[in-house]
Design an enzyme around this catalytic site. Structure first.
Site, PDB file in Angstrom:
ATOM      1  N   ASP A   1       0.849  -1.189   0.000  1.00 47.90           N
ATOM      2  CA  ASP A   1       0.000   0.000   0.000  1.00 47.90           C
ATOM      3  C   ASP A   1       0.888   1.243   0.000  1.00 47.90           C
ATOM      4  OD1 ASP A   1      -2.132   1.674   0.147  1.00 47.90           O
ATOM      5  OD2 ASP A   1      -2.840   1.024   2.101  1.00 47.90           O
TER       6      ASP A   1
ATOM      7  N   ASP B   1      -3.665  -7.854   8.426  1.00 44.47           N
ATOM      8  CA  ASP B   1      -3.091  -7.703   7.094  1.00 44.47           C
ATOM      9  C   ASP B   1      -1.768  -6.949   7.283  1.00 44.47           C
ATOM     10  OD1 ASP B   1      -3.149  -8.161   4.392  1.00 44.47           O
ATOM     11  OD2 ASP B   1      -4.576  -6.575   3.917  1.00 44.47           O
TER      12      ASP B   1
END
Length: 348
Positions: A180, A290
């Protein structure tokens, strides 16, 4: 309806499919998928192998009865839900037991378990009503229950059991990894724009499920923003979703983002309660983490979506962001997180 485990009038017990409550998939047997399940009418945890067709295995298993052979309970004969139902070995395989250096193993264990394995093999080869040559005796096919070891056919790749799932007295979680470049739901990036701080990209940071991030359902500045969790591998993983990772590896991760209960996260992040309740995801875990892998930091430590235990701790660890780093985040000043370290799963 099922006819009872010990019904002598039939060659094996017939069990109704609707009295089985299925949990996670444990893996594949020789010709079918295997699940951990609850036999509700008997109130016991069992292993269930789902089959396309019922062949001779049920008849053969029904003839076997010895304490060192996995116990056969019966069959489901309701197409397309043909199943074999057997004892579930809650402590996993001998192979996995030996991988954990914290498990006791002295000469008495070796002697007792060697004797029990030999007794099981002798029964199959010489004493069973139908003689069976096993041909695949190995530590992965020897399973451990509370009372003894048994020669078995399947064992779960997941090491955490119960409701909630526990391992060595601690609550368990599933993990995945992601890349990300966004600041995330704790605002750990420059106020102008959506980019990350460098440490929020290459340090040990995590995006937990919604109900861990914030039990009130907030999608921004959740109650556990900036808190740190120590994740310790159990040696297990969700079949088909990860791979073996060494037992007992611990790393400390800071919460800087959110795994929302939306596509493609529904299997992992759907817990209906906070992490101290019993709500769980599709794989049976009350929490999911995550893990940011933007700089390959998770790949570099050899973690392949391992099953872990978790506890909230102070933010101290190799490659763990510091409290000072978190003070740069937009959510650090919202009063939801105390910067005092917390230990042993407690929170302040």
């Amino acid at each position: 309806m099922h006819k009872g485990i010990m019904d002598p009038a039939i060659s094996f017990c017939e069990i109704a499919f609707d009295v089985l409550e299925f949990y996670e998939r444990c893996g594949g047997g020789s010709f079918g998928s295997v699940y951990r399940a609850k036999w509700k009418s008997e109130n016991i945890i069992v292993a269930v192998k789902k089959l396309l067709v019922l062949d001779t295995e049920a008849h053969v298993l029904s003839l076997l009865s010895q304490r060192n052979i996995i116990q056969f309970y019966g069959t489901v004969m309701e197409e397309p839900n043909n199943c074999l139902v057997t004892e579930f070995a809650e402590r996993g395989s001998l192979y996995d037991y030996l991988q954990n250096p914290d498990n006791p193993m002295d000469f008495q264990h070796i002697l007792t378990w060697a004797r029990e394995i030999a007794q099981g093999m002798n029964y199959l080869h010489n004493e069973a009503p139908m003689k069976i040559i096993h041909r695949d005796l190995k530590s992965k096919n020897v399973v451990i229950s509370v009372q003894n070891v048994s020669i078995g056919y399947v064992s779960c790749e997941q090491r955490c059991h119960g409701s909630p799932r526990m391992y060595n007295g601690k609550r368990c979680a599933s993990t995945t990894r992601y890349n990300d470049y966004h600041k995330g739901a704790c605002g750990c990036g420059p106020a102008s724009g959506d980019s990350q701080f460098g440490w929020n990209h290459d340090h040990f940071v995590t995006a937990p499920n919604q109900m861990f991030f914030d039990e009130g359902g907030s999608g921004w500045c959740g109650q556990r923003c900036g808190k740190c969790v120590k994740l310790t591998t159990t040696g297990g993983y969700v079949p088909g979703q990860g791979g073996p990772t060494g037992v007992g590896q611990s790393q400390v991760f800071m919460v800087t983002n959110l795994c929302p209960n939306v596509y493609p996260n529904q299997n992992w992040c759907t817990q209906g309660t906070g992490p101290y309740g019993n709500g769980h995801n599709d794989y049976g875990y009350v929490a999911h983490f995550d893990l940011e892998n933007g700089a390959g930091q998770i790949s570099n430590i050899g973690w392949n979506n391992p099953e872990v235990t978790w506890e909230i701790v102070g933010c101290h660890g190799h490659n763990t962001p510091t409290d000072g780093m978190y003070q740069q985040c937009q959510c650090a000043h919202h009063g939801k997180r105390s910067l005092n370290g917390t230990l042993n799963g407690s929170e302040n």
